[in-house]
Write an enzyme that holds these catalytic residues in place. Structure first.
Site, mmCIF file in Angstrom:
data_model
loop_
_atom_site.group_PDB
_atom_site.id
_atom_site.type_symbol
_atom_site.label_atom_id
_atom_site.label_comp_id
_atom_site.label_asym_id
_atom_site.label_seq_id
_atom_site.Cartn_x
_atom_site.Cartn_y
_atom_site.Cartn_z
ATOM 1 N N GLU A 47 0.765 -1.196 0.061
ATOM 2 C CA GLU A 47 0.009 -0.069 -0.028
ATOM 3 C C GLU A 47 0.861 1.285 0.151
ATOM 4 O OE1 GLU A 47 -0.724 -2.736 1.427
ATOM 5 O OE2 GLU A 47 -2.842 -3.164 0.836
ATOM 6 N N HIS A 87 -9.886 -5.679 9.406
ATOM 7 C CA HIS A 87 -10.253 -5.271 8.125
ATOM 8 C C HIS A 87 -12.106 -4.842 8.227
ATOM 9 C CE1 HIS A 87 -7.585 -8.759 7.632
ATOM 10 N NE2 HIS A 87 -7.598 -8.277 6.399
#
Lengths: 336, 436
Positions: free
Chosen positions: A68, A137
């Site tokens: 990321e 998540h």
């Protein structure tokens, strides 16, 4: 404006509306490109980009490696050179890995170079709990990014706004962070065809009422609407405001509603403490609308803990419709 | 050596207790475990047992406020020499009692005043926020400012005595329309709760009816002694403060606050008439804490109510005028003897109590109509519920019972009036006992 402006309104899912917005942006502007992990042939972790790679090729619908930080760095750099990347995170939680690029680079560069550059970057974050994806998540971290001057942060709650806010974000010269609730992706709604934008920084009054103002974000808007309907049985007429943008916040819409109702409930999925509701509450308390408050402000936010995996606990740690119902009854009937 | 009797700690956050009454006169003998005196804290009232057998001496006067753990009396052995009081009574003003010494009470001196003024004052000071500013919402302040009403002249009906916009509007209305009877002097403070001795397991929380008091449970209590019994005194009734009740919701809130203060994990609820309606309202918000719901002739299920009887009872100042109305409460009028009516009148001798109840009736039952509707709330309740009603009820029609959802049990008694717990005490007791 798009040349193929279609006036008709269709029913699309939230995910389809986002895909349509990206399609329109890619079609209209060759400097727009999509970036993210598995957004190409796989179609995205939540199948939002779908088959756009087939139409635009891998140069414009670009799979990035599983980093990321690296991907976000490339996106920020691309934006500085004049491209308009739309960068997708698989889960908003992974923004933690890219914080340097988002907070220290994208948000700062325009200011540090005296306005000689801008970062026309859009980042999309699948967010929120309810999918059984556990603590790493399922978070709602919009308040983290909402704390950073230089970023704009939006949370569309309907398919129509998901498309309109994304197209507004693409048109914006500065970085815009879009938090998309994962449970909303399948939600259907009326979506106008063609190009249109939903203004960033403008809340929507979803239901007009006079007894209590419920300011909600993202999926909480739908829970608030459901509660508002049930409150009719108690003779309570609730006004529901969909905040839509966390930064910059729509002060006028919230304050004029509170001046009318005298009561405020903030409902948001992020952790309650130091969250979006704290900002809304403080904004009201600092303003002239303070003089119209006739009951303590109520914040309904996420519990002070990581999102549990157990589905029952997962439900229990974020506000649910009955919580909104009870809070509204309590403050309207003068019980708290 | 005499045995010291001390003020017990019966509440988590209790700092002191007030002696309400002694069950034994000074100089008389008491056996260990017998009731010795009643105390009242800011939350509850309770009976205290004798810690030992002996002769009671040097008892603190009734009405005295004593810090917990301090002596309230001494028990002497038979024939033991009773000399000077071993030590003087501690007063609440002592540093041990808390950080706020009472300026009225001299150190080491005992407040012998039976009038509960100091405590009431402190309670009211808290409720009105005097000393730390007036507790009022921003909207109420703005309205008061705009209308030129001094905040201090307003009576707050919100939580903790908070002045709300409503109160300012009511005040302004009062300037043009006649207000409630002048004799009613509203009070503030939490509701009084009393408990029975003994009982095991899930307690039974009892809420009495309008213009009644906790003594209405007396005929039923022997059947329910296996459980701890907790009785809520409604505002303007029994020993509770005479609050100005604005509407049913406010009354329900007061009851809920009393319930919350008890911090019960679980309770059976038992309510009669208006108390039944309050049980339904409580169940609507605290259902998870309830083991069962037991409603005797509950209010709130229809508009009809015998307004004449209610106002007759509220107005009566003498046994002669009260007795005919009391008779309308029962099917067998012979049960209301002169002695019964006299006792009932005695419990209503306080004019301010009657005025408080009249003001409450005016709000809850305007024009002889039940102004609150709890059918929707009853519909929502999933707790096992029983409704008991006398078919000769002349106050609230028993057919209101038929509006309850089918999952609730109905017990209808022929030849019984509005007070089945009095007229059919044994049968009602058996039904309740088999479930709670």
């Amino acid at each position: 404006m798009n040349a193929q402006n279609e006036p008709e309104i269709r029913e699309l899912s939230y995910a389809e509306a986002i895909r349509e917005a990206m399609d329109i942006a890619l079609e209209a502007d060759p400097s727009v490109l999509l970036m993210g992990e598995d957004i190409g042939v796989y179609g995205g972790a939540f199948q939002v980009t779908g088959d756009l790679v087939e139409k635009y090729g891998t140069d414009r619908v670009m799979d990035t490696p599983i980093s990321e930080l690296g991907g976000a760095g490339v996106a920020v750099g691309a934006a500085l050179t004049g491209l308009k990347p739309i960068f997708e995170f698989q889960f908003s939680d992974f923004a933690a890995l890219a914080m340097e690029q988002i907070v220290n680079q994208a948000a700062k560069v325009r200011f540090m170079l005296g306005g000689s550059v801008s970062v026309p970057l859009v980042m999309r974050f699948p967010a929120g709990s309810g999918t059984g994806a556990a603590a790493q998540h399922s978070q709602s971290i919009e308040a983290w990014l909402g704390h950073v001057p230089g970023l704009k942060v939006v949370q569309p709650s309907t398919p129509e706004d998901a498309k309109g806010l994304l197209l507004a974000a693409v048109a914006d010269p500065d970085p815009v962070m879009i938090f998309e609730h994962k449970l909303l992706y399948k939600m259907k709604g009326q979506v106008p065809g063609g190009h249109y934008t939903t203004p960033i920084g403008k809340a929507a009054i979803r239901r007009v009422g006079k007894d209590v103002t419920i300011v909600a974000t993202s999926i909480m808007v739908h829970k608030a609407m459901e509660a508002a309907e049930q409150l009719r049985a108690d003779d309570i007429d609730a006004e529901v405001i969909d905040l839509r943008t966390v930064r910059p916040m729509d002060r006028d819409t919230v304050l004029s509603s509170v001046r009318k109702t005298g009561r405020l409930i903030c409902v948001y999925e992020g952790v309650k403490t130091l969250g979006v509701g704290a900002e809304i509450s403080a904004m009201v308390a600092e303003s002239d609308a303070f003089d119209f408050l006739d009951a303590p402000i109520v914040r309904l936010g996420g519990a002070e803990c990581p999102i549990p995996y157990n589905p029952e606990l997962e439900k229990a740690v974020v506000p649910q419709m009955p919580d909104i119902l009870a809070a509204a009854r309590d403050i309207v009937k003068g019980r708290v | 050596m005499p045995v010291e009797v001390i003020m017990p700690k019966v509440d988590m956050d209790m700092a002191s207790g007030k002696i309400m009454c002694w069950h034994v006169a000074v100089g008389n003998r008491v056996e260990k475990g017998d009731p010795l005196f009643d105390i009242e804290t800011d939350k509850a009232a309770m009976e205290v047992e004798a810690p030992a057998s002996g002769i009671l001496h040097h008892a603190a006067p009734e009405g005295a406020e004593i810090p917990i753990g301090k002596a309230v009396a001494w028990l002497y052995a038979e024939g033991e020499d009773v000399g000077e009081q071993p030590s003087s009574f501690a007063s609440v003003g002592e540093p041990t009692a808390g950080p706020l010494p009472d300026p009225e009470a001299a150190p080491e001196a005992l407040s012998t005043d039976a009038d509960p003024e100091p405590e009431t004052e402190r309670e009211m000071a808290f409720a009105d926020g005097a000393g730390e500013g007036i507790r009022a919402t921003p909207a109420a302040r703005r309205l008061a400012r705009d209308e030129g009403v001094p905040l201090a002249s307003l009576h707050g009906t919100g939580p903790r005595g908070r002045v709300q916009a409503f109160d300012v509007r009511e005040y302004l209305k009062g300037l043009t329309t006649p207000s409630a009877p002048a004799t009613f002097r509203p009070e503030t403070g939490p509701l009084v709760v009393t408990r029975s001795k003994g009982g095991k397991g899930t307690p039974i929380l009892m809420i009495h009816g309008f213009a009644n008091d906790t003594t209405s449970w007396a005929p039923l209590e022997p059947s329910l002694r296996h459980r701890p019994l907790i009785r809520i005194h409604l505002p303007g009734h029994g020993r509770s403060p005479k609050l100005r009740i604005r509407d049913f919701a406010m009354l329900a809130r007061e009851v809920r606050q009393a319930f919350d203060a008890l911090q019960l994990d679980r309770a059976h609820l038992l309510g009669h008439s208006l108390g039944g309606a309050l049980c339904i309202a409580l169940a609507d918000t605290r259902e998870r804490q309830l083991a069962s719901l037991n409603l005797i002739a509950p209010a709130g299920l229809g508009p009809q109510i015998n307004g004449e009887a209610l106002s007759g009872i509220c107005k009566a100042t003498r046994t002669e005028s009260l007795k005919p109305w009391l008779r309308s409460l029962v099917a067998n009028e012979d049960l209301i003897t002169d002695a019964y009516a006299r006792l009932a009148m005695q419990s209503r001798s306080d004019a301010n109590l009657r005025a408080a109840q009249a003001a409450m009736a005016d709000v809850l039952f305007p024009d002889g109509v039940q102004a609150f509707d709890l059918r929707a709330a009853l519909e929502r309740i999933r707790t096992p519920t029983r409704i008991l009603w006398g078919k000769a009820d002349a106050i609230i029609p028993w057919k209101h019972a038929l509006r309850a959802p089918g999952r609730m049990a109905l017990h209808l008694f022929d030849g019984v009036g509005h007070m089945p717990q009095f007229e059919a005490a044994e049968e009602v007791g058996n039904i309740l006992r088999s479930h709670v």
